[in-house]
Scaffold this motif. Structure first.
Motif, PDB file in Angstrom:
ATOM      1  N   ASP B 103       0.832  -1.214   0.000  1.00  0.00           N
ATOM      2  CA  ASP B 103       0.000   0.000   0.000  1.00  0.00           C
ATOM      3  C   ASP B 103       0.859   1.254   0.000  1.00  0.00           C
ATOM      4  OD1 ASP B 103      -2.461  -1.066  -0.196  1.00  0.00           O
ATOM      5  OD2 ASP B 103      -2.959  -0.954   1.941  1.00  0.00           O
ATOM      6  N   MET B 106       2.384   1.780  -3.399  1.00  0.00           N
ATOM      7  CA  MET B 106       1.393   2.136  -4.421  1.00  0.00           C
ATOM      8  C   MET B 106       0.938   3.592  -4.287  1.00  0.00           C
ATOM      9  SD  MET B 106      -0.745  -1.386  -4.988  1.00  0.00           S
ATOM     10  CE  MET B 106      -1.842  -0.719  -6.238  1.00  0.00           C
ATOM     11  N   ARG B 107       1.473   4.284  -3.286  1.00  0.00           N
ATOM     12  CA  ARG B 107       1.334   5.743  -3.253  1.00  0.00           C
ATOM     13  C   ARG B 107       2.315   6.362  -4.242  1.00  0.00           C
ATOM     14  NH1 ARG B 107      -2.771   3.959  -0.501  1.00  0.00           N
ATOM     15  NH2 ARG B 107      -3.754   5.574   0.742  1.00  0.00           N
ATOM     16  N   TYR B 109       4.542   4.327  -6.732  1.00  0.00           N
ATOM     17  CA  TYR B 109       4.760   3.648  -8.020  1.00  0.00           C
ATOM     18  C   TYR B 109       3.456   3.516  -8.792  1.00  0.00           C
ATOM     19  CZ  TYR B 109       9.464   1.901  -6.882  1.00  0.00           C
ATOM     20  OH  TYR B 109      10.794   1.795  -6.607  1.00  0.00           O
ATOM     21  N   ARG B 152      18.085   9.921  -0.138  1.00  0.00           N
ATOM     22  CA  ARG B 152      17.416  10.653   0.939  1.00  0.00           C
ATOM     23  C   ARG B 152      16.001  11.043   0.536  1.00  0.00           C
ATOM     24  NH1 ARG B 152      22.336  14.706   2.312  1.00  0.00           N
ATOM     25  NH2 ARG B 152      20.710  16.031   3.199  1.00  0.00           N
ATOM     26  N   THR B 153      15.842  11.471  -0.720  1.00  0.00           N
ATOM     27  CA  THR B 153      14.498  11.815  -1.191  1.00  0.00           C
ATOM     28  C   THR B 153      13.607  10.579  -1.192  1.00  0.00           C
ATOM     29  OG1 THR B 153      15.384  13.571  -2.582  1.00  0.00           O
ATOM     30  CG2 THR B 153      13.194  12.781  -3.116  1.00  0.00           C
ATOM     31  N   GLU B 157      10.138  10.144   0.866  1.00  0.00           N
ATOM     32  CA  GLU B 157       8.834   9.936   0.220  1.00  0.00           C
ATOM     33  C   GLU B 157       8.156   8.676   0.738  1.00  0.00           C
ATOM     34  OE1 GLU B 157       8.561  10.664  -3.932  1.00  0.00           O
ATOM     35  OE2 GLU B 157       9.368  12.691  -3.675  1.00  0.00           O
ATOM     36  N   ALA B 161       4.632   8.540   2.927  1.00  0.00           N
ATOM     37  CA  ALA B 161       3.495   7.704   2.528  1.00  0.00           C
ATOM     38  C   ALA B 161       3.088   6.776   3.670  1.00  0.00           C
ATOM     39  CB  ALA B 161       3.854   6.900   1.281  1.00  0.00           C
ATOM     40  N   GLN B 163       3.642   7.256   6.866  1.00  0.00           N
ATOM     41  CA  GLN B 163       3.061   8.072   7.951  1.00  0.00           C
ATOM     42  C   GLN B 163       1.597   8.380   7.668  1.00  0.00           C
ATOM     43  OE1 GLN B 163       5.772  11.341   7.776  1.00  0.00           O
ATOM     44  NE2 GLN B 163       6.842  10.760   9.663  1.00  0.00           N
ATOM     45  N   ALA B 164       1.280   8.690   6.412  1.00  0.00           N
ATOM     46  CA  ALA B 164      -0.101   9.015   6.071  1.00  0.00           C
ATOM     47  C   ALA B 164      -0.990   7.791   6.266  1.00  0.00           C
ATOM     48  CB  ALA B 164      -0.182   9.519   4.633  1.00  0.00           C
ATOM     49  N   LEU B 165      -0.501   6.638   5.835  1.00  0.00           N
ATOM     50  CA  LEU B 165      -1.295   5.412   6.006  1.00  0.00           C
ATOM     51  C   LEU B 165      -1.513   5.116   7.485  1.00  0.00           C
ATOM     52  CD1 LEU B 165       0.148   3.092   3.239  1.00  0.00           C
ATOM     53  CD2 LEU B 165      -2.253   3.682   3.590  1.00  0.00           C
ATOM     54  N   ALA B 167      -1.557   7.327   9.910  1.00  0.00           N
ATOM     55  CA  ALA B 167      -2.504   8.317  10.435  1.00  0.00           C
ATOM     56  C   ALA B 167      -3.932   7.979  10.014  1.00  0.00           C
ATOM     57  CB  ALA B 167      -2.133   9.708   9.941  1.00  0.00           C
ATOM     58  N   ARG B 168      -4.086   7.478   8.803  1.00  0.00           N
ATOM     59  CA  ARG B 168      -5.411   7.061   8.342  1.00  0.00           C
ATOM     60  C   ARG B 168      -5.955   5.954   9.249  1.00  0.00           C
ATOM     61  NH1 ARG B 168      -7.347   6.546   2.944  1.00  0.00           N
ATOM     62  NH2 ARG B 168      -6.512   8.067   1.490  1.00  0.00           N
ATOM     63  N   ALA B 171      -7.191   7.215  12.421  1.00  0.00           N
ATOM     64  CA  ALA B 171      -8.309   8.168  12.377  1.00  0.00           C
ATOM     65  C   ALA B 171      -9.666   7.482  12.293  1.00  0.00           C
ATOM     66  CB  ALA B 171      -8.131   9.105  11.191  1.00  0.00           C
TER      67      ALA B 171
ATOM     68  N   GLU D 160      -2.476  13.596  -0.267  1.00  0.00           N
ATOM     69  CA  GLU D 160      -1.909  12.303  -0.634  1.00  0.00           C
ATOM     70  C   GLU D 160      -2.320  11.964  -2.055  1.00  0.00           C
ATOM     71  OE1 GLU D 160      -3.773   9.113   1.503  1.00  0.00           O
ATOM     72  OE2 GLU D 160      -1.901   8.034   1.774  1.00  0.00           O
ATOM     73  N   LYS D 161      -1.468  11.182  -2.724  1.00  0.00           N
ATOM     74  CA  LYS D 161      -1.848  10.616  -4.015  1.00  0.00           C
ATOM     75  C   LYS D 161      -1.593   9.127  -3.974  1.00  0.00           C
ATOM     76  CE  LYS D 161       0.242  13.705  -6.944  1.00  0.00           C
ATOM     77  NZ  LYS D 161       0.470  14.492  -8.164  1.00  0.00           N
ATOM     78  N   ALA D 162      -2.356   8.368  -4.734  1.00  0.00           N
ATOM     79  CA  ALA D 162      -2.171   6.925  -4.716  1.00  0.00           C
ATOM     80  C   ALA D 162      -2.656   6.317  -6.029  1.00  0.00           C
ATOM     81  CB  ALA D 162      -2.925   6.304  -3.547  1.00  0.00           C
ATOM     82  N   PHE D 163      -2.169   5.129  -6.305  1.00  0.00           N
ATOM     83  CA  PHE D 163      -2.618   4.357  -7.472  1.00  0.00           C
ATOM     84  C   PHE D 163      -3.418   3.156  -7.000  1.00  0.00           C
ATOM     85  CE2 PHE D 163       1.235   6.490  -8.884  1.00  0.00           C
ATOM     86  CZ  PHE D 163       0.872   6.975 -10.131  1.00  0.00           C
ATOM     87  N   LEU D 256     -13.008  15.244   9.857  1.00  0.00           N
ATOM     88  CA  LEU D 256     -12.382  15.056  11.169  1.00  0.00           C
ATOM     89  C   LEU D 256     -11.577  16.304  11.514  1.00  0.00           C
ATOM     90  CD1 LEU D 256     -10.944  11.506  10.447  1.00  0.00           C
ATOM     91  CD2 LEU D 256     -12.875  12.009  11.955  1.00  0.00           C
ATOM     92  N   PRO D 260      -1.905  15.179  12.862  1.00  0.00           N
ATOM     93  CA  PRO D 260      -0.607  15.120  12.187  1.00  0.00           C
ATOM     94  C   PRO D 260      -0.557  13.988  11.150  1.00  0.00           C
ATOM     95  CG  PRO D 260      -0.333  15.252  14.575  1.00  0.00           C
ATOM     96  CD  PRO D 260      -1.788  15.068  14.324  1.00  0.00           C
ATOM     97  N   HIS D 261      -0.024  14.291   9.997  1.00  0.00           N
ATOM     98  CA  HIS D 261       0.165  13.333   8.901  1.00  0.00           C
ATOM     99  C   HIS D 261      -1.129  12.848   8.266  1.00  0.00           C
ATOM    100  CE1 HIS D 261       4.324  13.337   9.982  1.00  0.00           C
ATOM    101  NE2 HIS D 261       4.130  12.728  11.143  1.00  0.00           N
ATOM    102  N   LEU D 262      -2.274  13.220   8.850  1.00  0.00           N
ATOM    103  CA  LEU D 262      -3.526  12.748   8.255  1.00  0.00           C
ATOM    104  C   LEU D 262      -3.833  13.605   7.030  1.00  0.00           C
ATOM    105  CD1 LEU D 262      -6.003  10.872   8.470  1.00  0.00           C
ATOM    106  CD2 LEU D 262      -7.152  12.726   9.705  1.00  0.00           C
ATOM    107  N   PRO D 263      -3.854  12.986   5.855  1.00  0.00           N
ATOM    108  CA  PRO D 263      -4.117  13.788   4.651  1.00  0.00           C
ATOM    109  C   PRO D 263      -5.530  14.356   4.694  1.00  0.00           C
ATOM    110  CG  PRO D 263      -3.393  11.551   4.094  1.00  0.00           C
ATOM    111  CD  PRO D 263      -3.698  11.555   5.552  1.00  0.00           C
TER     112      PRO D 263
END
Lengths: 416, 172, 90, 969
Positions: B103, B106-107, B109, B152-153, B157, B161, B163-165, B167-168, B171, D160-163, D256, D260-263
């Motif tokens: 997952d 796939m953010r 690639y 590093r980039t 990245e 990605a 971290q966002a997952l 946080a999701r 939430a 965020e972006k995703a495929f 919501l 932090p980090h929550l898109p």
């Protein structure tokens, strides 16, 4: 009927019932002195100046769809004269001067707004290139100024001066540059040409160009044959197809350029701003939408619609440069079909057929060029001679090497 | 022994674990590009003891392009058969393993990296965001080869990605 | 938009670089008249319909592809490796 | 007003929020609109042009009126649809496009001036005096226009972006979508079901009909349990792109509080083998005078508020409709205990059997109520009427949401029987419409079409599927009689959001803007945030009527992506800050920063600008010192960013001869040669040195800027023109860290560090050496004009070697030098970079025409012979030296003395400039017309940008050591 504030008030009091047609809807005649193929901005301007400057009023504009259905209605409405190579400099300079008196000339408010266009630069090398450009603009007689970061912070406080990937070193502003209401340009020229007697014929697709002994004698259309000894092809976006009717192969490849507009917002961007490290330029329309665009989609196409990689690139560039845009929503996207030439500069020239002329290859520059393109094409069609400010826009320049390559990217059509 | 100290691209970077998924720098050792000369693929295949099909890994051979592989470890003598080029230092290796690995990637690639579509021993030359990379499916995750200067980039990245997952997940 | 690389399979358009029409493959022999070069470098049939053009799998395997496409519908009809074409030696 | 025991809200979870500073409460599951309605708030917004008071028209993302600004912290989201925004504790919203307050908005004066603000009025005025446009008219217009406010500050939240990939993408989770997903899922296909709403079920959530929630819950439970199904709620598919690529926007964190980090949102790129369009249909308003007051809403919206949120929109409701379906709304409102004043049916032959008065042949012709509806009036079969009512529901029938099917330019077809546009097959390859989106309005029909579409889609994918048994569902026929606009003298709104009325459309037609595109563009109908979803078909019908054409003949405007507006933050996710492009770091990066060097961008790389020493306060001081240091002792610079391409094979030499203008097959092993590469059009592509490492092995270097372009070019030449040659190449840029060691003491430094001496290592030589036990490559080349070497080690050793080189250099009175000094030294030597070879330059221009070998063909040779590319008219590379020590700048243009400074007299321009501490003068490189013939002449250098005008002497571009004695030393 003359438009004016007074007229708007009196008509308003009378229920707006007195407004007449902006242009007639004539049936095509059997013969004209000259025919302009293409009822876009350039074609309508050509017809207007043929009538106005050269007294040719027995002429027709033949439009496949509705007037202004091409790129004049699918662009980012930017008007500027900031080219730096001879050939382009004088032409766009001339065009900007025509823009500056267009409302009065046409008696139609095209909302030409000289709000200033700023090109940002992001390295010493880019600054040098901007200086070269600025000097070329001033040498041509137009305006350009270098802006420091401090000045930019005053004018464009919303740019990200600290975190953006490629730091902002400064900008080059042309204060006389700006925007205009794109559709109004087509309508204004149409109405003015119509008032001079030009027949504007919509839904009249040209299907063939008739020649005898190397001379043009008229065109075939879906509404029948129409005779004329002079025919101008002013059909950027379909140039290759129309020229093929005359047996020509043009130095043009067609590409889609996408553009975007957001929902209406209160005034927040007061200039036209171009990013120097990615493909992104933006302004705010008077209605409040942020109008912005980027690069062509890069593959040849006639689809008037693009794909996501370029959409995302444009948005990412916007986000690194002015992250406040995050919460603006894109309302509409569209794609115009660009005539891309191998040097990024246009063509206004005779052809190998006597009486047949071509105005094409506008790449990205078409909207701002419309007045001068019409002016010069009309001059060429009426006199048989290239106009002074368009004399380098030759068809054969690629063969001879007299190219004007502002981008410096060479003979690859999509790179301009 | 050399007196110069060798450093990997992300020297001494501590692995990152979020949501049971771990990002770490990996060491793949000697890496050699072998590109067969026109018409020499059969001989090269014989010398290497095989040649992976496009987008696959065969033993220590990673397909990286037309008639080209990266060999991990020793390379036989291929004089006259193939261009043999040391690539060892040029690539940084990152390993992402754990339940959110696919997952997360796939953010970044534009590939279907679910195990059903990108099973172990599949590889791809594909962009990680805006960066060229070589992606290899392993038992429990992925090995990513990225140009060393951009390590590093790439790390950043992937970390973002992940971290966002995370946080999701929190939430919901 | 997606293209099929004959080696890597179907991939997103963002992996590819576009250079232009197949005309670039028709490199005139040394000494050819300038018109031949003009044809190769500049003049284009530019069809509104099926065309053949050149794409590079830039962030993929590095293959140049000859793609048969429709410029109006964006349908991709065929892709082949440029290197696998017959002839072509300079 | 909230109704007991209705709705899908969670009444155990109260939520507190504010609107215009006032605190309200609602429940989890409420939208801002439903919660405001529950609290009796009717006035929510102001219209775009006339600043008319507006309420809530719809219950979905198509809402044209109820748009607000949502505040979070310092940030603010304009134009947020109250009908979409879910409430959460602490949500703060405020009304927009009003001043000073929503209730008392000064610009509502525009409403009184409406006769003068008709369609396109601005094209006819504001032209005199000309100078007033930018100064007065335009700022006034701009301030009055626009809707919400964007704050001019940097975004701090993330996106965020995703495929995602699937066999079948189902767009919409109403009866058709759910059935399609179920059918495909049971067949084992990989399914994504995307729903724009926060809850799946589509209109089944609102209809309270025969099928209802139990079936929705059971179906979703089954789908959730299947591993091959992905349910994506709050996800709007916004665009259909080529080869089955769809764009979708997921609202991740908008419901919501920020975390932090929550898109906030995620922009999805979904690749689908097949797809089913089950987006349903939108009810359309009817145009009648003053049909825009708060309290007037769509019948279906009322149904949604009732059943989904347990809210009723008024105390005394009236319905104005032209179809049977709309009566569901009043029936259910009555069942819930709401008083219904009347049903006003525009048809003459409709049923009158209802539990409330029904009037046929009815037309609402006017409404009253300043900030909310109080009364309607009109006519019906029995004559004129006036009704006291605070809520008027309207229904003009349904428009299938065909938008996505039209994203690839295909046009929908007009179906007279349902007076609506519907999609047809093949509009988007692989996409099939089902259910209401396809004009099949009954629940039963939607279920059937959903199942059938899924079976067909799977068949196309080579799978077998069977349609499940359909549950019992309502299958009432759809009966309507078109009614677009009620004739009247006032203003009847079509496009609520942009304030476009029936009069405006008629005026457009009157003035000849009769094409539907002209009408749209002239009136701005359809260009508001609702993208015309509420008005397109009605406006078109009014236009058709005004021009005497049929609707089908009039045609639609083009539906373009996005289907609903998408934030730039989502589509540009990742681009913010440094994320726009990869950052590339050299191995020496940390060591350079440790020494205080400012790092500057060079392409994607970071390179040190200069290395300041204590006491140096300007970059120039450091730069001058570094130049003199190199020229007198030794300097070290990291040059690893230059492209390096390893080329091998029996045909490698032949290949290089083909891509370079000059000859490399004659280069002896162990030697290095400068090479010039052209594009096929004859202009210079790049330059660099190439070493012959072995008989069949070369190493090419490129400039940093052109490395990628050169690789692509070589791949093309090889694959297109000589694929059968035995040559392969690969980038080794990243495999080697490479350092320039330059200056009279360079050899001394290297001899101290290398494991062998290099006393006999002439200029343009290559050799393998060993440094501190590591195998290295050594090149004797120079970009500074000094005796210079470049030493390359495997990248892992780069940092260590750099530190050792510096340490050693410092013991010799040398040290590191940066890009500034490097640039000065190359200008002193007249070496070109991409400041000179900027794409418009030929070998002739830079004095290298002789390097285009006559004996062989090479890329670019033929085109470089074009007449326009050579001769005295071309600007040629020269050196420039100010006659006095005045500062000059790059980008200045050159003029002959005595000529007027204007374009026609332009003689050229300056490309690179430096202060040369060696020559104690400013130096410039420039392109000057016929420049090679003009050495020794004087030209004027004019720089308007920097306000300088300097007399310069034209010289050879090589200022320093033209014989090259130093670099050969």
């Amino acid at each position: 009927m003359r438009y004016s504030g007074w007229k708007v008030i009196t008509e308003g009091l009378l229920g707006n019932t007195g407004w007449g047609r902006a242009w007639r809807d004539p049936a095509p005649k059997a013969e004209y002195d000259a025919i302009v193929i293409g009822g876009g901005g350039h074609g309508l301007a050509t017809a207007y100046y043929l009538a106005k400057n050269h007294g040719l009023t027995n002429i027709a504009v033949l439009e496949k769809g509705y007037l202004g259905s091409g790129n004049i209605g699918r662009n980012t409405t930017i008007v500027r004269a900031n080219y730096f190579l001879p050939g382009n400099s004088e032409f766009y300079s001339h065009s900007l001067k025509l823009w500056e008196k267009l409302e009065g000339e046409l008696n139609y408010n095209v909302m030409h707004s000289q709000r200033g266009h700023i090109i940002l630069f992001h390295s010493d090398g880019q600054r040098d290139a901007a200086v070269r450009r600025g000097n070329a603009i001033v040498n041509q007689g137009d305006d350009a100024e270098l802006l420091s970061v401090a000045q930019l912070k005053e004018m464009l406080p919303y740019l990200d001066y600290n975190q953006t990937r490629f730091p902002i070193y400064g900008g080059l502003i042309q204060r006389r540059a700006g925007t205009a209401r794109h559709d109004a340009v087509a309508w204004g020229y149409a109405r003015a040409a119509d008032r001079l007697g030009v027949d504007l014929i919509q839904n009249c697709e040209v299907t063939g160009i008739d020649t005898v002994d190397g001379k043009v004698i008229g065109v075939q259309t879906k509404r029948g044959a129409i005779r004329a000894k002079k025919v101008g092809m002013v059909v950027a976006g379909r140039s290759s197809q129309v020229a093929a009717m005359a047996g020509m192969r043009l130095p043009i490849e067609s590409h889609v350029l996408q553009a975007f507009v957001t929902e209406g917002l209160k005034p927040v961007i007061d200039h036209v701003v171009s990013y120097g490290m990615g493909h992104f330029y933006i302004s705010q329309s008077d209605k409040g939408g942020l109008v912005f665009g980027g690069d062509i989609d890069m593959y040849s196409s006639y689809a008037s619609r693009g794909n996501l990689p370029m959409v995302e690139h444009v948005m990412e560039a916007g986000m690194t440069l002015m992250p406040m845009l995050a919460r603006a929503r894109v309302l509409r996207s569209w794609g115009g079909i660009m005539d891309m030439t191998p040097d990024g500069s246009p063509i206004i020239d005779k052809t190998h057929i006597d009486g047949l002329f071509v105005d094409a290859g506008w790449n990205y520059g078409g909207f701002k060029a419309a007045p001068a393109s019409g002016w010069c094409m009309a001059h060429l069609m009426a006199t048989g001679q290239s106009h002074e400010v368009a004399r380098r826009f030759r068809l054969d320049r690629f063969r001879t090497g007299h190219v004007m390559d502002e981008e410096g990217t060479g003979s690859q059509h999509n790179l301009h | 022994m050399p007196n110069l100290i060798a450093k990997s691209a992300l020297f001494a970077r501590t692995p990152l674990t979020l949501s049971g998924t771990t990002l770490a720098e990996a060491q793949v050792g000697q890496t050699t590009s072998v590109a067969a000369f026109a018409g020499k693929l059969p001989e090269v295949t014989a010398a290497l003891g095989g040649f992976p099909a496009p987008n696959t890994v065969l033993g220590n051979l990673i397909w990286t392009g037309p008639e080209q592989v990266f060999v991990l470890g020793q390379t036989p003598d291929l004089t006259g058969l193939a261009a043999v080029t040391d690539q060892s230092g040029g690539w940084a290796a990152l390993r992402l393993s754990g339940p959110m690995a696919a997952d997360t990637l796939m953010r970044l690639y534009p590939l279907d990296l679910r195990a059903s579509h990108f099973p172990k021993n599949t590889c791809a030359r594909a962009p990680l965001g805006h960066m060229q990379s070589i992606l290899i499916a392993e038992e429990a995750g992925f090995l990513i080869l990225i140009f060393r200067s951009m390590a590093r980039t790439a790390w950043h990245e992937i970390e973002t990605a992940l971290q966002a997952l995370t946080a999701r997940a929190a939430a919901i | 938009m997606r293209l099929t690389c004959p080696l890597c399979g179907t991939r997103d358009r963002r992996e590819f670089y576009y250079s232009g029409s197949e005309d670039y493959l028709n490199r005139p022999a040394e000494g050819a008249p300038i018109e031949a070069w003009d044809d190769m470098l500049h003049l284009r049939t530019n069809p509104a319909g099926v065309t053949k053009d050149l794409w590079y799998h830039e962030t993929g395997c590095g293959s140049w592809l000859l793609v048969t496409r429709n410029t109006v519908t964006h349908a991709v009809l065929a892709t082949e490796l440029v290197a696998a074409r017959k002839g072509g030696a300079a | 007003m909230r109704i007991a025991a209705k709705g899908l809200i969670d009444r155990t979870k109260p939520v507190t929020f504010t609107f215009d500073g006032k605190s309200y409460s609602g429940f989890r599951g409420d939208t801002l609109a439903s919660a405001l309605m529950a609290n009796g708030v009717r006035l929510v917004g102001r219209s775009f042009k006339y600043h008319r008071p507006r309420g809530i028209l719809t219950a979905g993302p198509e809402e044209p009126n109820a748009m607000v600004e949502v505040l979070d912290g310092a940030s603010q989201s304009p134009n947020t649809r109250a009908t979409v925004q879910e409430i959460y504790d602490g949500l703060a919203a405020q009304s927009q496009n009003r001043w000073p307050s929503l209730r008392y908005d000064l610009l509502s004066v525009n409403d009184l001036a409406a006769p003068f603000l008709s369609a396109g009025f601005y094209y006819k005025t504001f032209m005199w005096p000309r100078a007033f446009w930018e100064g007065i008219y335009e700022p006034l217009i701009r301030r009055a226009a626009g809707l919400g406010r964007l704050k001019p500050q940097n975004e701090t939240a993330s996106y965020e972006k995703a495929f995602a990939f699937c066999d079948l993408l189902v767009i919409g989770s109403g009866p058709a979508g759910l059935m399609a997903a179920l059918t495909a899922a049971r067949a084992g296909a990989d399914v994504i079901l995307a729903e724009q709403d926060s809850v799946m079920g589509g209109r089944l959530l609102s209809d309270d009909g025969t099928l209802g929630m139990p079936w929705v819950d059971a179906t979703l439970a089954e789908l959730r349990a299947l591993p091959n199904v992905r349910l994506m709620a709050r996800t709007t598919v916004v665009g259909a792109y080529d080869q089955g690529t769809y764009a979708a926007l997921e609202r991740v964190g908008l419901h919501l509080p920020a975390a932090p980090h929550l898109p906030r949102e995620c922009f999805w790129r979904i690749v689908a083998g097949q797809s089913i369009l089950a987006t349903g249909a939108l009810e359309r308003p009817i145009a009648f005078d003053n049909n825009d007051r708060p309290g007037i809403m769509l019948a279906s919206a009322a149904l949604t508020y009732l059943n989904r949120f347990g809210v009723v929109p008024g105390q005394k409701v009236t319905l104005f409709a032209n179809n049977d379906h709309a009566r569901q709304a009043v029936r259910q409102l009555m069942a819930a205990g709401v008083q219904v004043a009347a049903i006003l049916d525009s048809r003459a032959d409709a049923s009158t059997v209802e539990d409330c008065p029904v009037y046929l042949s009815a037309a609402v012709t006017d409404t009253q109520g300043r900030h909310g509806l109080t009364e309607i009036s009109g006519t019906h079969a029995d004559g004129a009427f006036k009704i006291d009512t605070d809520c008027l529901l309207m229904s003009g029938g349904w428009n299938p949401l065909v938008n996505i099917a039209c994203h690839q330019n295909a046009r929908p077809i007009w179906r007279e029987d349902i007076a609506a546009f519907v999609p047809h097959s093949g509009m988007v390859p692989g996409l099939t419409a089902a259910g209401a989106a396809n004009g099949a309005f009954s629940t039963h029909a939607a279920l059937r079409e959903g199942a059938d579409a899924a079976v067909a889609a799977l068949t196309d994918l080579g799978r077998t599927a069977t349609a499940p048994d359909l549950p019992q569902a309502e299958d009432a026929p759809y009966r309507l009689q078109p009614l677009w606009a009620v004739p009247g003298k006032g203003r009847a709104w079509l496009d609520f959001a942009n304030d476009v009325t029936v009069k405006d459309v008629k005026l457009a037609a009157q003035e000849g803007y009769t094409s539907v595109e002209h009408m749209k563009r002239y009136t701005t109908q359809g260009m508001a945030p609702d993208q015309g979803k509420n008005s397109n078909v009605s406006a078109l019908a009014v236009l058709a009527d005004a021009t005497g054409r049929g609707i089908a003949e009039t045609g639609t405007t083009t539906f373009r992506a996005p289907f609903t507006p998408v934030s730039i933050g989502a589509m540009g996710a990742g681009g913010q800050g440094a994320g726009f492009a990869p950052q590339r770091y050299m191995t020496s990066d940390q060591a350079s920063r440790d020494r205080g060097a400012p790092m500057i961008e060079a392409g994607l790389w970071y390179r040190p600008s200069y290395f300041p020493k204590p006491g140096e306060t300007t970059w120039r001081q450091s730069c001058d010192r570094e130049v003199l240091m190199v020229r007198s002792a030794v300097g070290v610079a990291d040059v690893s960013t230059l492209g390096k391409i390893d080329i091998q094979g029996p045909d490698a030499a032949r290949f290089l001869d083909f891509v370079y203008t000059n000859t490399f097959s004659t280069l002896p092993v162990g030697r290095v040669r400068y090479g010039l590469m052209l594009r096929e059009d004859g202009f210079v592509l790049d330059d660099g040195t190439t070493a012959r490492l072995g008989d069949t092995h070369y190493l090419m270097t490129t400039t940093t800027a052109a490395a990628g372009q050169v690789m692509r070019h070589l791949d093309f030449v090889h694959q297109a023109y000589c694929a059968d040659w035995q040559v392969r190449f690969i980038s080794v840029t990243e495999s080697w860290a490479q350092f320039a060691v330059a200056g009279p003491m360079a050899k001394m430094l290297l001899n101290a560090l290398l494991d062998q001496r290099i006393d006999d290592f002439p200029f343009m030589t290559y050799g393998e050496v060993s440094v501190e036990g590591v195998k290295a490559r050594l090149f004797r080349i120079s970009f500074s004009g000094e005796e210079g070497y470049e030493i390359a080690v495997p990248t892992a050793y780069g940092e260590a070697l750099f530190r050792d080189l510096l340490a050693k250099a410092e013991t010799l009175g040398g040290g590191a030098y940066g890009m500034e000094a490097l640039n000065v030294m190359r200008i002193e030597k007249g070496f070109i970079t991409h400041a000179e070879i900027h794409g418009r330059i030929t070998a002739f221009d830079i004095g290298m025409a002789k390097m285009v070998a006559s004996k062989k063909d090479c890329i670019g040779k033929a085109a470089s012979q074009r007449p326009g590319l050579m001769g005295p008219d071309r600007e040629q590379l020269v050196g420039l030296r100010p006659v006095t020590k005045t500062e000059i700048g790059a980008g200045a243009h050159l003029f002959n003395l005595g000529d007027k400074v204007e374009r026609v007299n332009d003689q050229g321009y300056v490309t690179s400039v430096c202060w040369s501490p060696t020559m104690e003068s400013y130096l410039g490189l420039a392109f000057l017309k016929d420049g090679r013939a003009r050495h020794g002449q004087r030209v004027r250098l004019v720089d308007h940008m920097r306000k300088t005008d300097v007399l310069c002497e034209v010289t050879d571009p090589v200022f320093l050591d033209p014989e090259g004695a130093k670099l050969r030393a």
